[in-house]
Design an enzyme around this catalytic site. Structure first.
Site, PDB file in Angstrom:
ATOM      1  N   ARG A 128       4.268  -5.922 -12.719  1.00 35.79           N
ATOM      2  CA  ARG A 128       4.121  -4.620 -12.061  1.00 35.79           C
ATOM      3  C   ARG A 128       4.494  -4.663 -10.589  1.00 35.79           C
ATOM      4  O   ARG A 128       4.744  -3.626  -9.987  1.00 35.79           O
ATOM      5  CB  ARG A 128       2.686  -4.107 -12.208  1.00 35.79           C
ATOM      6  CG  ARG A 128       1.662  -4.840 -11.384  1.00 35.79           C
ATOM      7  CD  ARG A 128       0.283  -4.262 -11.531  1.00 35.79           C
ATOM      8  NE  ARG A 128      -0.227  -4.426 -12.888  1.00 35.79           N
ATOM      9  CZ  ARG A 128      -1.499  -4.189 -13.229  1.00 35.79           C
ATOM     10  NH1 ARG A 128      -2.338  -3.740 -12.322  1.00 35.79           N
ATOM     11  NH2 ARG A 128      -1.905  -4.390 -14.454  1.00 35.79           N
ATOM     12  N   HIS A 129       4.476  -5.826  -9.981  1.00 30.53           N
ATOM     13  CA  HIS A 129       4.924  -5.907  -8.583  1.00 30.53           C
ATOM     14  C   HIS A 129       5.871  -7.093  -8.395  1.00 30.53           C
ATOM     15  O   HIS A 129       7.073  -6.901  -8.397  1.00 30.53           O
ATOM     16  CB  HIS A 129       3.756  -5.898  -7.582  1.00 30.53           C
ATOM     17  CG  HIS A 129       2.535  -6.658  -7.981  1.00 30.53           C
ATOM     18  ND1 HIS A 129       2.522  -8.014  -8.179  1.00 30.53           N
ATOM     19  CD2 HIS A 129       1.252  -6.239  -8.203  1.00 30.53           C
ATOM     20  CE1 HIS A 129       1.295  -8.404  -8.493  1.00 30.53           C
ATOM     21  NE2 HIS A 129       0.506  -7.356  -8.530  1.00 30.53           N
ATOM     22  N   GLU A 186     -11.358 -20.476  -5.149  1.00 27.69           N
ATOM     23  CA  GLU A 186     -11.245 -19.322  -4.257  1.00 27.69           C
ATOM     24  C   GLU A 186     -12.349 -18.349  -4.629  1.00 27.69           C
ATOM     25  O   GLU A 186     -12.378 -17.830  -5.750  1.00 27.69           O
ATOM     26  CB  GLU A 186      -9.881 -18.647  -4.365  1.00 27.69           C
ATOM     27  CG  GLU A 186      -9.757 -17.457  -3.413  1.00 27.69           C
ATOM     28  CD  GLU A 186      -8.341 -16.936  -3.257  1.00 27.69           C
ATOM     29  OE1 GLU A 186      -8.203 -15.781  -2.806  1.00 27.69           O
ATOM     30  OE2 GLU A 186      -7.383 -17.675  -3.567  1.00 27.69           O
ATOM     31  N   GLU A 193      -0.158 -17.208  -7.820  1.00 26.01           N
ATOM     32  CA  GLU A 193      -1.263 -16.709  -8.628  1.00 26.01           C
ATOM     33  C   GLU A 193      -0.761 -16.348 -10.015  1.00 26.01           C
ATOM     34  O   GLU A 193       0.305 -15.736 -10.163  1.00 26.01           O
ATOM     35  CB  GLU A 193      -1.895 -15.469  -7.974  1.00 26.01           C
ATOM     36  CG  GLU A 193      -2.695 -15.774  -6.732  1.00 26.01           C
ATOM     37  CD  GLU A 193      -3.488 -14.581  -6.248  1.00 26.01           C
ATOM     38  OE1 GLU A 193      -3.234 -13.447  -6.705  1.00 26.01           O
ATOM     39  OE2 GLU A 193      -4.371 -14.777  -5.396  1.00 26.01           O
ATOM     40  N   ARG A 210       2.367 -11.150 -12.351  1.00 23.31           N
ATOM     41  CA  ARG A 210       1.579 -10.625 -13.467  1.00 23.31           C
ATOM     42  C   ARG A 210       2.400 -10.622 -14.761  1.00 23.31           C
ATOM     43  O   ARG A 210       3.618 -10.555 -14.735  1.00 23.31           O
ATOM     44  CB  ARG A 210       1.096  -9.211 -13.156  1.00 23.31           C
ATOM     45  CG  ARG A 210      -0.080  -9.170 -12.187  1.00 23.31           C
ATOM     46  CD  ARG A 210      -0.546  -7.749 -11.959  1.00 23.31           C
ATOM     47  NE  ARG A 210      -1.777  -7.713 -11.183  1.00 23.31           N
ATOM     48  CZ  ARG A 210      -2.994  -7.660 -11.719  1.00 23.31           C
ATOM     49  NH1 ARG A 210      -3.141  -7.637 -13.033  1.00 23.31           N
ATOM     50  NH2 ARG A 210      -4.067  -7.624 -10.956  1.00 23.31           N
ATOM     51  N   GLY A 251      -4.076  -9.725   1.504  1.00 22.79           N
ATOM     52  CA  GLY A 251      -2.813  -9.069   1.228  1.00 22.79           C
ATOM     53  C   GLY A 251      -2.819  -7.578   1.418  1.00 22.79           C
ATOM     54  O   GLY A 251      -2.214  -7.054   2.358  1.00 22.79           O
ATOM     55  N   HIS A 252      -3.519  -6.867   0.549  1.00 26.69           N
ATOM     56  CA  HIS A 252      -3.421  -5.410   0.508  1.00 26.69           C
ATOM     57  C   HIS A 252      -3.718  -4.780   1.863  1.00 26.69           C
ATOM     58  O   HIS A 252      -2.981  -3.899   2.323  1.00 26.69           O
ATOM     59  CB  HIS A 252      -4.367  -4.856  -0.553  1.00 26.69           C
ATOM     60  CG  HIS A 252      -4.287  -3.377  -0.721  1.00 26.69           C
ATOM     61  ND1 HIS A 252      -5.124  -2.506  -0.051  1.00 26.69           N
ATOM     62  CD2 HIS A 252      -3.454  -2.612  -1.466  1.00 26.69           C
ATOM     63  CE1 HIS A 252      -4.820  -1.271  -0.391  1.00 26.69           C
ATOM     64  NE2 HIS A 252      -3.813  -1.296  -1.245  1.00 26.69           N
ATOM     65  N   THR A 300      -6.243  -3.886  -9.753  1.00 25.75           N
ATOM     66  CA  THR A 300      -6.228  -5.129  -9.004  1.00 25.75           C
ATOM     67  C   THR A 300      -7.190  -6.083  -9.696  1.00 25.75           C
ATOM     68  O   THR A 300      -7.928  -5.681 -10.594  1.00 25.75           O
ATOM     69  CB  THR A 300      -6.641  -4.892  -7.534  1.00 25.75           C
ATOM     70  OG1 THR A 300      -6.524  -6.121  -6.798  1.00 25.75           O
ATOM     71  CG2 THR A 300      -8.074  -4.394  -7.427  1.00 25.75           C
ATOM     72  N   THR A 301      -7.177  -7.349  -9.315  1.00 32.42           N
ATOM     73  CA  THR A 301      -8.052  -8.318  -9.954  1.00 32.42           C
ATOM     74  C   THR A 301      -9.506  -7.934  -9.709  1.00 32.42           C
ATOM     75  O   THR A 301      -9.947  -7.829  -8.571  1.00 32.42           O
ATOM     76  CB  THR A 301      -7.778  -9.731  -9.410  1.00 32.42           C
ATOM     77  OG1 THR A 301      -6.383 -10.009  -9.546  1.00 32.42           O
ATOM     78  CG2 THR A 301      -8.564 -10.768 -10.183  1.00 32.42           C
ATOM     79  N   ASP A 332       2.232  -9.191  -2.543  1.00 32.45           N
ATOM     80  CA  ASP A 332       2.382  -8.429  -3.793  1.00 32.45           C
ATOM     81  C   ASP A 332       2.720  -6.961  -3.549  1.00 32.45           C
ATOM     82  O   ASP A 332       3.566  -6.383  -4.245  1.00 32.45           O
ATOM     83  CB  ASP A 332       1.093  -8.484  -4.618  1.00 32.45           C
ATOM     84  CG  ASP A 332       0.812  -9.851  -5.210  1.00 32.45           C
ATOM     85  OD1 ASP A 332       1.682 -10.741  -5.107  1.00 32.45           O
ATOM     86  OD2 ASP A 332      -0.287 -10.033  -5.769  1.00 32.45           O
ATOM     87  N   HIS A 333       2.043  -6.355  -2.582  1.00 33.41           N
ATOM     88  CA  HIS A 333       2.151  -4.901  -2.468  1.00 33.41           C
ATOM     89  C   HIS A 333       3.373  -4.433  -1.685  1.00 33.41           C
ATOM     90  O   HIS A 333       3.668  -3.242  -1.646  1.00 33.41           O
ATOM     91  CB  HIS A 333       0.843  -4.312  -1.952  1.00 33.41           C
ATOM     92  CG  HIS A 333      -0.249  -4.531  -2.966  1.00 33.41           C
ATOM     93  ND1 HIS A 333      -0.203  -3.975  -4.226  1.00 33.41           N
ATOM     94  CD2 HIS A 333      -1.364  -5.299  -2.925  1.00 33.41           C
ATOM     95  CE1 HIS A 333      -1.260  -4.364  -4.914  1.00 33.41           C
ATOM     96  NE2 HIS A 333      -1.971  -5.168  -4.150  1.00 33.41           N
ATOM     97  N   HIS A 354       1.430 -13.037  -6.800  1.00 34.80           N
ATOM     98  CA  HIS A 354       0.854 -13.000  -8.145  1.00 34.80           C
ATOM     99  C   HIS A 354       1.906 -12.456  -9.108  1.00 34.80           C
ATOM    100  O   HIS A 354       2.257 -11.276  -9.051  1.00 34.80           O
ATOM    101  CB  HIS A 354      -0.391 -12.108  -8.135  1.00 34.80           C
ATOM    102  CG  HIS A 354      -1.098 -12.030  -9.449  1.00 34.80           C
ATOM    103  ND1 HIS A 354      -2.256 -11.311  -9.616  1.00 34.80           N
ATOM    104  CD2 HIS A 354      -0.823 -12.564 -10.668  1.00 34.80           C
ATOM    105  CE1 HIS A 354      -2.665 -11.405 -10.871  1.00 34.80           C
ATOM    106  NE2 HIS A 354      -1.806 -12.157 -11.528  1.00 34.80           N
ATOM    107  N   HIS A 400      -9.865 -11.549  -1.394  1.00 30.83           N
ATOM    108  CA  HIS A 400      -9.921 -10.262  -2.084  1.00 30.83           C
ATOM    109  C   HIS A 400     -10.681  -9.229  -1.258  1.00 30.83           C
ATOM    110  O   HIS A 400     -11.884  -9.350  -1.026  1.00 30.83           O
ATOM    111  CB  HIS A 400     -10.560 -10.335  -3.472  1.00 30.83           C
ATOM    112  CG  HIS A 400     -10.200  -9.139  -4.321  1.00 30.83           C
ATOM    113  ND1 HIS A 400      -9.020  -9.057  -5.032  1.00 30.83           N
ATOM    114  CD2 HIS A 400     -10.831  -7.970  -4.539  1.00 30.83           C
ATOM    115  CE1 HIS A 400      -8.958  -7.902  -5.668  1.00 30.83           C
ATOM    116  NE2 HIS A 400     -10.041  -7.224  -5.374  1.00 30.83           N
ATOM    117  N   GLY A 401      -9.935  -8.218  -0.798  1.00 35.64           N
ATOM    118  CA  GLY A 401     -10.529  -7.078  -0.120  1.00 35.64           C
ATOM    119  C   GLY A 401     -10.872  -7.270   1.342  1.00 35.64           C
ATOM    120  O   GLY A 401     -11.424  -6.360   1.969  1.00 35.64           O
ATOM    121  N   ASN A 439      -0.732 -12.416   1.226  1.00 39.69           N
ATOM    122  CA  ASN A 439      -0.293 -11.990  -0.096  1.00 39.69           C
ATOM    123  C   ASN A 439       0.719 -10.845   0.055  1.00 39.69           C
ATOM    124  O   ASN A 439       0.415  -9.829   0.681  1.00 39.69           O
ATOM    125  CB  ASN A 439      -1.507 -11.543  -0.914  1.00 39.69           C
ATOM    126  CG  ASN A 439      -1.165 -11.224  -2.343  1.00 39.69           C
ATOM    127  OD1 ASN A 439      -0.194 -10.523  -2.622  1.00 39.69           O
ATOM    128  ND2 ASN A 439      -1.976 -11.702  -3.269  1.00 39.69           N
TER     129      ASN A 439
END
Length: 253
Positions: free
Chosen positions: A54-55, A156, A75, A50, A221-222, A105-106, A14-15, A48, A199-200, A12
């Site tokens: 925002r990103h 997912e 996403e 949004r 991702g993050h 975040t989600t 996004d960041h 993603h 996620h995470g 991911n």
């Protein structure tokens, strides 16, 4: 069980866009990150778009669709605007996620059971356009059954609660969340759904999840983007790939 298939890694980006947007301008470029991820062995790219942009931006999606050699996992929230964008681009996959403007975040999975009729109608045109439809949900039997009924091809599982418990030292909670994901991976697979997890996930938490025989893809991702500050993007991805493969091998004995 489909243990012989390679476990895919979706990166991911996004960041990368978050950092770019913090100052404005064109750098760092999410597309450059995506191409480096391809070179490092990523099996797909997740982005993603949004509602508040925002990103990731619309322009980022345009460029990713033109330049990627690996599949794009788009996403998005279940809105008319996002559906129209997905139908215009027809990415390999779309992942329907819950979205709240105030969240960083989600925060959780989609409540498919509550919005079953709406989501069934929402995803039908996406499937007809050739997109693989994934639903981002908690490890909950009721939600998995609903995802199956509406015609999703993929689920997912949200791994955030498991990862949070691990990093906060709540070992019993961590193990309970991991077991729930393991059991629901088996259940989803029994319904014919493809199982992804995301996620995470970090270097510390990825191996037990990679060991799920039913899991076909992890989306991360993050943490990878954060590690890239210290290691570089390619080495950060390579280490995640190594740990995923090790977790799968160890599970196979």
């Amino acid at each position: 069980m489909p243990t012989s298939e390679k476990l895919r890694l979706g990166v991911n980006i996004d960041h990368v866009a978050t950092v770019r947007n913090a100052r404005g301008g064109n750098t760092p470029d999410p597309l450059r990150a995506a191409k480096l991820a391809e070179e490092a062995g990523a099996d797909g790219i997740t982005a993603h778009l949004r509602e508040d942009r925002r990103h990731i931006s619309d322009g980022d999606i345009d460029r990713l669709m033109e330049a990627l050699n690996v599949p794009l996992n788009f996403e998005m929230a279940a809105t008319d605007e996002m559906q129209a964008i997905a139908l215009r681009h027809k990415p390999h996959a779309v992942c329907i996620v819950p979205e709240k403007r105030e969240e960083r975040t989600t925060e959780g999975g989609l409540d498919v059971a509550r919005e079953e009729n709406k989501l069934a109608h929402f995803i039908a045109p996406l499937r007809e356009a050739g997109c693989r439809v994934s639903i981002f949900i908690a490890a909950d039997m009721r939600q998995i059954e609903a995802a199956h009924r509406i015609g999703a091809q993929v689920i997912e599982l949200h791994s955030g609660a498991y990862c949070d418990a691990h990093h906060e030292g709540r070992i019993e909670d961590r193990d309970r969340e991991l077991e729930a994901m393991r059991e629901m991976s088996v259940f989803a697979h029994s319904l014919g759904l493809e199982v992804h997890v995301g996620h995470g996930l970090t270097y510390e938490t990825v191996k037990p999840v990679a060991a799920f025989p039913e899991a076909r893809e992890l989306n991360i991702g993050h943490f990878i983007i954060g590690e890239a500050i210290f290691l570089g993007l390619k080495p950060a991805i390579a280490e995640m790939r190594r740990l995923m493969d090790q977790g799968r091998r160890e599970a196979l004995g």
